[in-house]
Write an enzyme that holds these catalytic residues in place. Structure first.
Site, mmCIF file in Angstrom:
data_model
loop_
_atom_site.group_PDB
_atom_site.id
_atom_site.type_symbol
_atom_site.label_atom_id
_atom_site.label_comp_id
_atom_site.label_asym_id
_atom_site.label_seq_id
_atom_site.Cartn_x
_atom_site.Cartn_y
_atom_site.Cartn_z
ATOM 1 N N CYS A 53 0.839 -1.188 0.000
ATOM 2 C CA CYS A 53 0.000 0.000 0.000
ATOM 3 C C CYS A 53 0.884 1.251 0.000
ATOM 4 C CB CYS A 53 -0.907 0.000 1.224
ATOM 5 S SG CYS A 53 -2.057 1.401 1.284
ATOM 6 N N ASP A 55 0.444 3.766 1.709
ATOM 7 C CA ASP A 55 0.392 4.378 3.037
ATOM 8 C C ASP A 55 1.804 4.646 3.562
ATOM 9 O OD1 ASP A 55 0.172 4.598 6.017
ATOM 10 O OD2 ASP A 55 -1.940 4.182 5.621
ATOM 11 N N ARG A 57 2.952 4.863 6.388
ATOM 12 C CA ARG A 57 3.318 4.207 7.650
ATOM 13 C C ARG A 57 3.767 2.764 7.461
ATOM 14 N NH1 ARG A 57 -2.373 5.037 10.310
ATOM 15 N NH2 ARG A 57 -2.848 4.350 8.164
ATOM 16 N N HIS A 109 -2.407 -3.811 5.086
ATOM 17 C CA HIS A 109 -2.271 -3.423 6.492
ATOM 18 C C HIS A 109 -3.642 -3.093 7.069
ATOM 19 C CE1 HIS A 109 -2.849 1.006 5.957
ATOM 20 N NE2 HIS A 109 -2.421 0.732 4.738
ATOM 21 N N CYS A 112 -6.425 0.143 6.636
ATOM 22 C CA CYS A 112 -6.142 0.717 5.322
ATOM 23 C C CYS A 112 -7.290 1.629 4.886
ATOM 24 C CB CYS A 112 -5.948 -0.405 4.302
ATOM 25 S SG CYS A 112 -5.672 0.162 2.623
#
Length: 224
Positions: A53, A55, A57, A109, A112
């Site tokens: 992803c 993302d 993080r 994750h 999400c």
């Protein structure tokens, strides 16, 4: 698309601070290994392709305790493997046929934002067309998901199912199947990362052949 909760204060990060950080990174790295960048510039031979992803993080190297040059990375919203996505397919082809990776891992994750957005009827814009693919995952597993009354638990399970389905999509690509037909060692996996604990959950869908794939998805040997 990230979850809406802001965990860290990022107000100190500016354009100039990124460049300053780079200089500090180079200085600190050369103190530890004066030849670090010289060796890094010689080429790459990573054994792993990570499809994750976007993302911020979920940094692949950091959460697996690996170094630059050890994981080849492709990231998009909600770690999707879509058969019309030429960017993903180009990365996959290069990783498999040029770099000759031995493992391809689809990594989702919990929490999400893309997956959670797909569970709603809201419109977000252009990304709605991308999220529709996750809605299809929901549709395929609605019999299970509709029985989950807790919204967080339902979101977590859809994250898992999305990883499982996209790992399956990966196996259906001609790139992966041709590698298997040519006797290549290539393993496909599905993982889910927990932002809350830092732990990776193996979804136990690993495979290195198409023996369990529906017949309609199996390709014959490629010409030539």
């Amino acid at each position: 698309m990230c979850a809406t909760t802001l965990i860290h204060d990022t107000s100190h990060i500016t354009y100039d601070s990124l460049l300053d950080g780079n200089k500090q990174f180079v200085e600190d790295t050369l103190k530890e290994d004066p030849q670090y960048f010289e060796k890094l510039a010689n080429g790459q031979k990573p054994p792993v392709l990570w499809i994750g992803c976007a993302d911020s993080r979920v940094p692949a190297n950091q959460i697996t305790n690996t170094n630059p040059g050890e994981i080849f990375v492709h990231r998009n919203i909600a770690n999707m493997v879509i058969h019309t996505d030429m960017s993903m397919l180009s990365v996959l082809d290069y990783a498999v046929n040029v770099l000759q990776v031995k493992h391809v891992i689809v990594v989702g994750h919990y929490g999400c934002g893309g997956v959670l957005a797909s569970m709603t009827n809201k419109q977000y814009g252009l990304i709605d067309n991308w999220l529709r693919n996750i809605k299809d995952v929901y549709r395929m597993h609605a019999h299970e998901l509709d029985r989950i009354t807790d919204e967080k638990a339902k979101g977590d399970r859809l994250v898992e199912l999305n990883v499982i389905e996209n790992a399956s999509n990966l196996c259906k690509t001609s790139i992966v199947q041709n590698a298997w037909q040519n006797g290549r060692e290539l393993n496909v996996h599905g993982w889910v990362y927990s932002l809350a604990t830092g732990i990776i959950k193996d979804m136990k869908v690993s495979t290195n052949n198409n023996s369990k794939m529906d017949e309609v998805f199996r390709f014959e040997q490629s010409p030539g």
